[in-house]
Write a protein that holds these residues in place. Structure first.
Motif, mmCIF file in Angstrom:
data_model
loop_
_atom_site.group_PDB
_atom_site.id
_atom_site.type_symbol
_atom_site.label_atom_id
_atom_site.label_comp_id
_atom_site.label_asym_id
_atom_site.label_seq_id
_atom_site.Cartn_x
_atom_site.Cartn_y
_atom_site.Cartn_z
ATOM 1 N N PHE A 14 15.746 12.651 3.479
ATOM 2 C CA PHE A 14 14.359 12.753 3.016
ATOM 3 C C PHE A 14 13.437 12.963 4.204
ATOM 4 N N HIS A 15 12.158 13.166 3.934
ATOM 5 C CA HIS A 15 11.133 13.274 4.974
ATOM 6 C C HIS A 15 10.370 11.955 5.024
ATOM 7 N N PHE A 16 10.154 11.434 6.252
ATOM 8 C CA PHE A 16 9.546 10.111 6.425
ATOM 9 C C PHE A 16 8.578 10.156 7.598
ATOM 10 N N VAL A 17 7.354 9.770 7.355
ATOM 11 C CA VAL A 17 6.339 9.645 8.401
ATOM 12 C C VAL A 17 6.000 8.169 8.489
ATOM 13 N N TRP A 18 6.110 7.562 9.697
ATOM 14 C CA TRP A 18 5.966 6.118 9.795
ATOM 15 C C TRP A 18 5.209 5.695 11.042
ATOM 16 N N GLN A 19 4.894 4.388 11.032
ATOM 17 C CA GLN A 19 4.377 3.685 12.199
ATOM 18 C C GLN A 19 5.087 2.342 12.231
ATOM 19 N N SER A 20 5.040 1.663 13.361
ATOM 20 C CA SER A 20 5.713 0.370 13.492
ATOM 21 C C SER A 20 4.918 -0.726 12.792
ATOM 22 N N LEU A 21 5.648 -1.670 12.229
ATOM 23 C CA LEU A 21 5.070 -2.877 11.649
ATOM 24 C C LEU A 21 5.776 -4.048 12.313
ATOM 25 N N ALA A 22 5.039 -4.826 13.114
ATOM 26 C CA ALA A 22 5.646 -5.898 13.905
ATOM 27 C C ALA A 22 5.956 -7.139 13.079
ATOM 28 N N GLY A 23 5.122 -7.454 12.102
ATOM 29 C CA GLY A 23 5.292 -8.685 11.323
ATOM 30 C C GLY A 23 4.954 -8.450 9.866
ATOM 31 N N ASP A 24 4.234 -9.406 9.281
ATOM 32 C CA ASP A 24 3.832 -9.285 7.880
ATOM 33 C C ASP A 24 2.838 -8.143 7.721
ATOM 34 N N GLY A 25 2.846 -7.520 6.549
ATOM 35 C CA GLY A 25 1.894 -6.452 6.304
ATOM 36 C C GLY A 25 2.176 -5.720 5.011
ATOM 37 N N SER A 26 1.370 -4.680 4.788
ATOM 38 C CA SER A 26 1.520 -3.884 3.577
ATOM 39 C C SER A 26 1.155 -2.434 3.857
ATOM 40 N N LEU A 27 1.538 -1.581 2.938
ATOM 41 C CA LEU A 27 1.153 -0.180 2.964
ATOM 42 C C LEU A 27 0.929 0.255 1.529
ATOM 43 N N SER A 28 -0.219 0.865 1.286
ATOM 44 C CA SER A 28 -0.492 1.400 -0.040
ATOM 45 C C SER A 28 -0.949 2.839 0.073
ATOM 46 N N ALA A 29 -0.736 3.588 -0.992
ATOM 47 C CA ALA A 29 -1.158 4.982 -1.053
ATOM 48 C C ALA A 29 -1.243 5.399 -2.511
ATOM 49 N N ARG A 30 -2.114 6.351 -2.762
ATOM 50 C CA ARG A 30 -2.136 6.970 -4.081
ATOM 51 C C ARG A 30 -1.294 8.232 -4.003
ATOM 52 N N VAL A 31 -0.317 8.343 -4.893
ATOM 53 C CA VAL A 31 0.408 9.591 -5.062
ATOM 54 C C VAL A 31 -0.467 10.398 -6.020
ATOM 55 N N ALA A 154 -3.151 0.642 5.404
ATOM 56 C CA ALA A 154 -2.152 -0.251 5.990
ATOM 57 C C ALA A 154 -2.844 -1.538 6.423
ATOM 58 N N SER A 155 -2.140 -2.646 6.224
ATOM 59 C CA SER A 155 -2.671 -3.946 6.660
ATOM 60 C C SER A 155 -1.542 -4.751 7.285
ATOM 61 N N PRO A 156 -1.636 -5.365 8.405
ATOM 62 C CA PRO A 156 -2.688 -5.073 9.389
ATOM 63 C C PRO A 156 -2.442 -3.735 10.017
#
Length: 156
Positions: A14-31, A154-156
């Motif tokens: 698949f295709h994946f675009v990412w950033q690092s997440l060191a600890g707790d957090g979330s990611l949301s997006a509208r498709v 993204a949070s944080p």
């Protein structure tokens, strides 16, 4: 756009675009929209241990023909688990991590969020730093699917 055979089974393509997440957090997006040659094409936020195709992961996806799918691979090279619910683009999707507990939520408006039934779980392989990003697969090798994401947060 993204191609690839699938995000499922013991390895992913698949295709994946990412950033690092060191600890707790979330990611949301509208498709916002999604088109592909397969009803199992999918797109959405993902938490992943590494970029290896067999990596453990947790994600929530809008599919083009099978609703919203929450998927996970608990161990490297292991089989994929899945729960599904109704939904179709446009839809807001969110993944969260607190410690090793992960959960998936959906929303019609990006304000009121509802947990996907059966999606909250503890995945010990998703501890420490993770890759947090947006994933797209056409579920059809050699053919690209097109997805429009907006309202990414993204949070944080």
């Amino acid at each position: 756009q993204g191609g690839g055979a699938d995000i499922f089974g013991t390895v992913d393509a698949f295709h994946f675009v990412w950033q690092s997440l060191a600890g707790d957090g979330s990611l949301s997006a509208r498709v916002a929209s999604e088109s592909s040659p397969s009803a199992w094409a999918k797109a959405g936020p993902m938490l992943r241990a590494t970029s290896d195709p067999a990596s453990p992961y947790y994600a929530v996806f809008a599919t083009t023909g099978n609703g919203v799918a929450v998927q996970w691979r608990a161990t490297a090279g292991g089989s994929t688990g899945q729960v599904t619910t109704t939904g179709v683009a446009p839809v807001y999707l969110r993944v969260t991590r607190t410690g090793t507990t992960v959960a998936a939520l959906t929303s019609p408006d990006g304000i009121t969020w509802t947990a996907v039934p059966g999606s909250a779980m503890t995945l010990g392989t998703l501890s420490g730093p993770l890759l947090r990003g947006l994933a797209v697969t056409s579920h059809s090798n050699g053919k690209a699917g097109t997805v429009v994401f907006d309202t990414v947060a993204a949070s944080p």
